[in-house]
Scaffold this motif. Structure first.
Motif, short mmCIF file in Angstrom:
data_model
loop_
_atom_site.label_atom_id
_atom_site.label_comp_id
_atom_site.label_asym_id
_atom_site.label_seq_id
_atom_site.Cartn_x
_atom_site.Cartn_y
_atom_site.Cartn_z
N UNK A 1 0.80 -1.22 0.00
CA UNK A 1 0.00 0.00 0.00
C UNK A 1 0.84 1.27 0.00
N UNK A 2 2.13 1.14 -0.30
CA UNK A 2 3.01 2.31 -0.40
C UNK A 2 3.87 2.16 -1.65
N UNK A 3 4.72 3.13 -1.88
CA UNK A 3 5.71 3.06 -2.95
C UNK A 3 6.56 1.82 -2.69
N UNK A 4 6.87 1.10 -3.76
CA UNK A 4 7.68 -0.11 -3.60
C UNK A 4 8.45 -0.39 -4.89
N UNK A 5 9.35 -1.35 -4.82
CA UNK A 5 10.04 -1.82 -6.02
C UNK A 5 10.19 -3.33 -5.94
N UNK A 6 10.25 -3.95 -7.10
CA UNK A 6 10.46 -5.39 -7.20
C UNK A 6 11.92 -5.64 -7.54
N UNK A 7 12.48 -6.69 -6.96
CA UNK A 7 13.87 -7.03 -7.24
C UNK A 7 14.10 -8.49 -6.92
N UNK A 8 15.16 -9.03 -7.47
CA UNK A 8 15.62 -10.36 -7.09
C UNK A 8 16.92 -10.14 -6.33
N UNK A 9 16.85 -10.35 -5.01
CA UNK A 9 17.96 -9.99 -4.13
C UNK A 9 18.27 -11.13 -3.17
N UNK A 10 19.50 -11.18 -2.66
CA UNK A 10 19.80 -12.13 -1.59
C UNK A 10 19.01 -11.71 -0.34
N UNK A 11 18.31 -12.67 0.25
CA UNK A 11 17.47 -12.38 1.41
C UNK A 11 17.48 -13.61 2.31
N UNK A 12 17.76 -13.41 3.59
CA UNK A 12 17.75 -14.49 4.58
C UNK A 12 16.74 -14.14 5.67
N UNK B 1 29.52 -15.47 2.71
CA UNK B 1 28.48 -16.06 1.87
C UNK B 1 27.23 -15.21 1.95
N UNK B 2 26.59 -15.04 0.81
CA UNK B 2 25.30 -14.34 0.79
C UNK B 2 24.19 -15.38 0.64
N UNK B 3 23.00 -15.07 1.12
CA UNK B 3 21.90 -16.02 0.98
C UNK B 3 21.44 -16.14 -0.47
N UNK B 4 20.56 -17.10 -0.70
CA UNK B 4 20.03 -17.33 -2.04
C UNK B 4 19.22 -16.12 -2.51
N UNK B 5 19.17 -15.95 -3.82
CA UNK B 5 18.37 -14.88 -4.42
C UNK B 5 16.89 -15.23 -4.31
N UNK B 6 16.08 -14.22 -4.02
CA UNK B 6 14.62 -14.40 -3.96
C UNK B 6 13.96 -13.20 -4.63
N UNK B 7 12.86 -13.48 -5.30
CA UNK B 7 12.03 -12.38 -5.79
C UNK B 7 11.40 -11.74 -4.57
#
Length: 168
Positions: A11-22, A77-83
């Motif tokens: 419900x706010x400004x946002x962006x989509x990305x594929x980023x490392x996320x844990x 190490x970075x975590x796996x990429x996630x949408x």
């Protein structure tokens, strides 16, 4: 990056990305870590002016290299990429198969703003919509930002939102 219709709208400004996320359970108090506050200063820094572009780009590249070398020792190490979809007050992402969080659960999400960087933001969140049957988790940021960090977070999200609009 592929646009993913399976991510809920924010419900706010946002962006989509594929980023490392844990994602992990939050242990201890919900605070904004010093490293995250410093990372937000880097992410929200103004872009160099045109007349300073060449010198600033060289200096920035050197500083980026020094920062990354130091951070790689801390986070090899970075975590796996996630949408994911990143908004001003919420994040959503596709959860790993077999993992399920309950509504109201408090988590610590480590988000890397760039896939090839060791720079990380550690954000305490509360699950609002748990993932199930191919859906995405939706979580709200806990109110841990001081005024300066909140402004930097907003500046970074708005910058990435504008960039995404320009790339369409």
């Amino acid at each position: 990056m592929r646009t993913d219709a399976m991510l809920p709208d924010l419900d706010t400004v946002s962006f989509d990305a594929t980023l490392p996320l844990a994602v992990e359970p939050l242990t201890g108090a919900a605070t904004l870590a010093r490293e995250t506050r410093l990372a937000l200063r880097i992410l929200a820094a103004p872009a160099p002016r045109e007349e300073d572009e060449a010198a600033a780009a060289r200096l920035e590249a050197k500083l980026d290299l020094a920062l990354e070398v130091a951070l790689m020792a801390r986070r090899p190490h970075t975590p796996a990429l996630r949408d994911c979809r990143v908004g001003l007050d919420a994040l959503c992402w596709h959860e790993d198969a077999g993992h399920r969080h309950e509504a109201g659960e408090v988590l610590l999400v480590t988000l890397f703003p760039h896939p090839d960087s060791a720079l990380a933001l550690e954000l305490p969140l509360r699950i609002e919509l748990p993932a199930d049957a191919g859906r995405a988790c939706l979580a709200r940021l806990l109110p841990v930002f001081d005024e300066a960090s909140r402004q930097r977070w907003e500046r970074w999200v708005f910058r990435r939102h504008r960039l995404a609009l320009q790339q369409r």
